[in-house]
Design a protein around this motif. Structure first.
Motif, PDB file in Angstrom:
ATOM      1  N   GLY A 123       0.798  -1.227   0.000  1.00 17.81           N
ATOM      2  CA  GLY A 123       0.000   0.000   0.000  1.00 17.81           C
ATOM      3  C   GLY A 123       0.824   1.267   0.000  1.00 17.81           C
ATOM      4  N   SER A 124       2.072   1.145  -0.334  1.00 18.00           N
ATOM      5  CA  SER A 124       2.920   2.329  -0.470  1.00 18.00           C
ATOM      6  C   SER A 124       4.027   2.008  -1.474  1.00 18.00           C
ATOM      7  N   PHE A 125       4.894   2.964  -1.704  1.00 22.40           N
ATOM      8  CA  PHE A 125       5.989   2.805  -2.660  1.00 22.40           C
ATOM      9  C   PHE A 125       5.470   2.544  -4.078  1.00 22.40           C
ATOM     10  N   TYR A 126       4.388   3.248  -4.420  1.00 18.17           N
ATOM     11  CA  TYR A 126       3.833   3.094  -5.764  1.00 18.17           C
ATOM     12  C   TYR A 126       4.824   3.551  -6.828  1.00 18.17           C
ATOM     13  N   ASP A 127       5.666   4.529  -6.479  1.00 18.44           N
ATOM     14  CA  ASP A 127       6.685   4.986  -7.424  1.00 18.44           C
ATOM     15  C   ASP A 127       7.680   3.876  -7.728  1.00 18.44           C
ATOM     16  N   VAL A 128       8.045   3.111  -6.736  1.00 19.95           N
ATOM     17  CA  VAL A 128       8.973   1.993  -6.928  1.00 19.95           C
ATOM     18  C   VAL A 128       8.293   0.901  -7.749  1.00 19.95           C
ATOM     19  N   ALA A 129       7.010   0.671  -7.484  1.00 16.92           N
ATOM     20  CA  ALA A 129       6.265  -0.330  -8.253  1.00 16.92           C
ATOM     21  C   ALA A 129       6.217   0.065  -9.732  1.00 16.92           C
ATOM     22  N   LEU A 130       6.011   1.337 -10.006  1.00 19.07           N
ATOM     23  CA  LEU A 130       5.976   1.808 -11.389  1.00 19.07           C
ATOM     24  C   LEU A 130       7.349   1.650 -12.040  1.00 19.07           C
ATOM     25  N   ARG A 131       8.401   1.974 -11.324  1.00 20.86           N
ATOM     26  CA  ARG A 131       9.762   1.778 -11.840  1.00 20.86           C
ATOM     27  C   ARG A 131      10.009   0.303 -12.123  1.00 20.86           C
ATOM     28  N   ASP A 132       9.581  -0.550 -11.226  1.00 23.56           N
ATOM     29  CA  ASP A 132       9.772  -1.985 -11.430  1.00 23.56           C
ATOM     30  C   ASP A 132       8.956  -2.500 -12.608  1.00 23.56           C
ATOM     31  N   PHE A 133       7.805  -1.875 -12.881  1.00 22.44           N
ATOM     32  CA  PHE A 133       7.042  -2.244 -14.071  1.00 22.44           C
ATOM     33  C   PHE A 133       7.853  -1.921 -15.332  1.00 22.44           C
ATOM     34  N   GLY A 134       8.501  -0.774 -15.339  1.00 22.85           N
ATOM     35  CA  GLY A 134       9.377  -0.424 -16.466  1.00 22.85           C
ATOM     36  C   GLY A 134      10.507  -1.436 -16.625  1.00 22.85           C
ATOM     37  N   LEU A 135      11.081  -1.866 -15.516  1.00 26.09           N
ATOM     38  CA  LEU A 135      12.130  -2.887 -15.570  1.00 26.09           C
ATOM     39  C   LEU A 135      11.578  -4.214 -16.071  1.00 26.09           C
ATOM     40  N   LEU A 136      10.355  -4.561 -15.667  1.00 27.34           N
ATOM     41  CA  LEU A 136       9.717  -5.786 -16.145  1.00 27.34           C
ATOM     42  C   LEU A 136       9.582  -5.747 -17.673  1.00 27.34           C
ATOM     43  N   VAL A 137       9.164  -4.611 -18.210  1.00 23.96           N
ATOM     44  CA  VAL A 137       9.052  -4.467 -19.664  1.00 23.96           C
ATOM     45  C   VAL A 137      10.432  -4.609 -20.311  1.00 23.96           C
ATOM     46  N   GLY A 138      11.456  -4.049 -19.688  1.00 22.67           N
ATOM     47  CA  GLY A 138      12.821  -4.205 -20.199  1.00 22.67           C
ATOM     48  C   GLY A 138      13.274  -5.650 -20.194  1.00 22.67           C
ATOM     49  N   ALA A 139      12.919  -6.383 -19.152  1.00 21.70           N
ATOM     50  CA  ALA A 139      13.277  -7.809 -19.085  1.00 21.70           C
ATOM     51  C   ALA A 139      12.568  -8.588 -20.182  1.00 21.70           C
ATOM     52  N   LEU A 140      11.318  -8.238 -20.460  1.00 19.12           N
ATOM     53  CA  LEU A 140      10.599  -8.893 -21.556  1.00 19.12           C
ATOM     54  C   LEU A 140      11.205  -8.536 -22.906  1.00 19.12           C
ATOM     55  N   ALA A 141      11.679  -7.296 -23.048  1.00 18.05           N
ATOM     56  CA  ALA A 141      12.359  -6.900 -24.286  1.00 18.05           C
ATOM     57  C   ALA A 141      13.640  -7.718 -24.457  1.00 18.05           C
ATOM     58  N   LEU A 142      14.369  -7.926 -23.373  1.00 20.96           N
ATOM     59  CA  LEU A 142      15.572  -8.764 -23.438  1.00 20.96           C
ATOM     60  C   LEU A 142      15.205 -10.166 -23.888  1.00 20.96           C
ATOM     61  N   ASN A 143      14.109 -10.683 -23.381  1.00 22.11           N
ATOM     62  CA  ASN A 143      13.667 -12.012 -23.782  1.00 22.11           C
ATOM     63  C   ASN A 143      13.404 -12.065 -25.286  1.00 22.11           C
ATOM     64  N   ARG A 144      12.744 -11.053 -25.815  1.00 19.85           N
ATOM     65  CA  ARG A 144      12.433 -11.025 -27.249  1.00 19.85           C
ATOM     66  C   ARG A 144      13.700 -10.884 -28.091  1.00 19.85           C
ATOM     67  N   LEU A 145      14.726 -10.223 -27.568  1.00 18.21           N
ATOM     68  CA  LEU A 145      15.983 -10.047 -28.306  1.00 18.21           C
ATOM     69  C   LEU A 145      16.911 -11.244 -28.170  1.00 18.21           C
TER      70      LEU A 145
END
Length: 141
Positions: free
Chosen positions: A109-131
């Motif tokens: 219920g807090s650290f939503y900014d960190v959660a959003l940053r981690d979502f960006g990292l998750l997308v980056g990890a998926l991009a690595l998977n595709r590459l």
């Protein structure tokens, strides 16, 4: 004046395709960051990691928060090593791990900014998977 080694290295980098450069950048980041963050779970130099842990986690796994973080650290180190040696699999491991972190932060219920940053990292990890081509751990080591 540039040395021969610098010219060769620069020439090799410039001759790489953009997707190869992106692959190497993402593989490097998703190798180094999880290993460093994993190691820090044992030292708490960067932060007190237990403040990011939702109490429900220690209710489900009844251990002290710091002990839970030691396990988290080991998993993160393993994930980083897996990205280094088997990026196609390791990137998915990191993506799932990041999803777990995001869910934990939302439950907290807090650290939503960190959660959003981690979502960006998750997308980056998926991009690595595709590459990461199948068997890339053999060809790109």
């Amino acid at each position: 004046m540039k040395t021969t080694t610098e010219n060769v290295s620069r020439g090799r980098l410039q001759s790489m395709t953009p997707d190869r450069q992106a692959f190497l950048l993402l593989r490097t980041v998703f190798t180094v960051a999880p290993v460093l963050f994993g190691l820090d779970k044992f030292t708490n130099i960067l932060t007190d990691w237990t403040i990011y842990l939702a109490p429900v986690a220690t209710a489900v796994v009844p251990v002290p928060a710091q002990t839970f973080m030691y396990v988290v650290g080991v998993v993160e180190i393993i994930a980083g090593v897996m990205v280094a040696v088997r990026p196609r699999f390791g990137s998915l491991l990191v993506a799932v791990w990041l999803l777990g972190i995001i869910i934990n932060l939302l439950v907290l219920g807090s650290f939503y900014d960190v959660a959003l940053r981690d979502f960006g990292l998750l997308v980056g990890a998926l991009a690595l998977n595709r590459l990461s081509p199948a068997g890339s751990w053999r060809r790109h080591s």
